[in-house]
Every structure is written in C-alpha cells, then in structure tokens.
Design a protein around this motif. Structure first.
Motif, short mmCIF file in Angstrom:
data_model
loop_
_atom_site.label_atom_id
_atom_site.label_comp_id
_atom_site.label_asym_id
_atom_site.label_seq_id
_atom_site.Cartn_x
_atom_site.Cartn_y
_atom_site.Cartn_z
N GLN A 31 3.78 -5.41 -7.62
CA GLN A 31 3.35 -5.49 -9.01
C GLN A 31 2.87 -6.90 -9.37
O GLN A 31 1.82 -7.07 -9.97
CB GLN A 31 4.49 -5.08 -9.95
N THR A 32 3.66 -7.90 -8.98
CA THR A 32 3.34 -9.28 -9.33
C THR A 32 2.08 -9.76 -8.63
O THR A 32 1.25 -10.44 -9.23
CB THR A 32 4.53 -10.20 -8.94
N ALA A 33 1.93 -9.40 -7.37
CA ALA A 33 0.78 -9.87 -6.59
C ALA A 33 -0.50 -9.09 -6.89
O ALA A 33 -1.58 -9.51 -6.49
CB ALA A 33 1.09 -9.78 -5.10
N GLY A 34 -0.38 -7.96 -7.57
CA GLY A 34 -1.57 -7.18 -7.90
C GLY A 34 -2.17 -6.44 -6.72
O GLY A 34 -3.37 -6.20 -6.68
N PRO A 40 -4.18 3.26 -1.94
CA PRO A 40 -4.76 4.51 -2.44
C PRO A 40 -4.02 4.93 -3.72
O PRO A 40 -2.81 4.72 -3.85
CB PRO A 40 -4.50 5.52 -1.32
N TYR A 41 -4.75 5.52 -4.64
CA TYR A 41 -4.17 5.89 -5.93
C TYR A 41 -2.93 6.77 -5.75
O TYR A 41 -1.92 6.57 -6.42
CB TYR A 41 -5.20 6.63 -6.80
N GLU A 42 -2.99 7.74 -4.85
CA GLU A 42 -1.87 8.66 -4.66
C GLU A 42 -0.59 7.91 -4.24
O GLU A 42 0.49 8.18 -4.74
CB GLU A 42 -2.20 9.73 -3.62
N ASP A 43 -0.74 6.93 -3.34
CA ASP A 43 0.41 6.14 -2.90
C ASP A 43 0.98 5.32 -4.06
O ASP A 43 2.20 5.28 -4.27
CB ASP A 43 0.03 5.20 -1.75
N ALA A 44 0.10 4.65 -4.79
CA ALA A 44 0.55 3.84 -5.92
C ALA A 44 1.26 4.70 -6.95
O ALA A 44 2.30 4.31 -7.51
CB ALA A 44 -0.63 3.12 -6.55
#
Length: 125
Positions: A31-34, A40-44
């Motif tokens: 989260q901090t490192a961006g 991939p969207y699904e993983d996130a």
C-alpha cells in the motif's frame, strides 16, 4: 480471543483473554509503495478483501477486550469477600451481555475470514 468462564453459583467469575494479530507487513508495504499498479486487478482485489477482513477481526477483537475489561472493572473494585449490590450485579450482567454479543460477532467474522482464506487457497493451490 476473549472468553468468559463462570464457576458454580456464588463461587467465582473469571475473565480470561489472549490477543492474536496478523502479519500484514507485506500488505502495508504494498500500500505504502504504491505497487498496486503492477498487480493484476483480481489479485489486488483478493488481497484487499483478505487484509480488510483481518483488520475487521483485529478491531472487533480489541473491542471485545475492552468489553471484558469494562465488565471485570465492576468485580475488581470489590474488597475481598465483599458482596455486590443488586445494581452492581445488574451492571455486570449488562456488561457481560455486551461482551458476549461482541464475542459472537467476532466469531462470525473469524468464520468469514476462514472462508475467505479457503476460497483463496482453492483458487491458488
């Protein structure tokens, strides 16, 4: 996890608990490192859901501990052998009821988190 136990009537009331936490350092670093932009969207989305659930469990666990402490405060203020008054007993009953409901809610959150873990493991053997 907090747990209330009671002996025989007119004997004793014990308040026991322990705290569990989750290792979320990697998630917080992501989260901090961006680094979401590289996932991939699904993983996130999956990771966000899992760690969000863990955060909810942790917060409710802390609230349950506070409820237990609040209930125990009525008992701990009594001198050894001193009997509780009816209003004090009612306060204890009310506070223990709140703690019990919080523990029931916590149990349902833990069950949901377990289900989420199992779904993730099934998709990623």
């Amino acid at each position: 996890m907090p747990r209330l136990t009671q002996g025989k009537p007119n004997e004793s009331l014990h308040f026991n608990f322990n705290i569990r936490s989750f290792d979320d350092a990697a998630w917080k670093t992501t989260q901090t490192a961006g680094t979401f932009v590289y996932m991939p969207y699904e993983d996130a989305s999956e990771f966000s859901s899992i760690y969000g659930y863990q955060d909810d469990v942790y917060k409710v666990q802390q609230q349950a501990v506070n409820d237990i402490i609040s209930a125990a405060a009525v008992v701990i203020t009594k001198s050894n052998g001193e009997k509780s008054t009816p209003p004090e007993i009612q306060t204890m009953i009310d506070r223990i009821g709140i703690a019990k409901m919080r523990l029931i809610f916590l149990g349902s959150l833990v069950d949901g988190l377990d289900k989420t873990y199992k779904q993730y493991q099934a998709k990623h053997p």
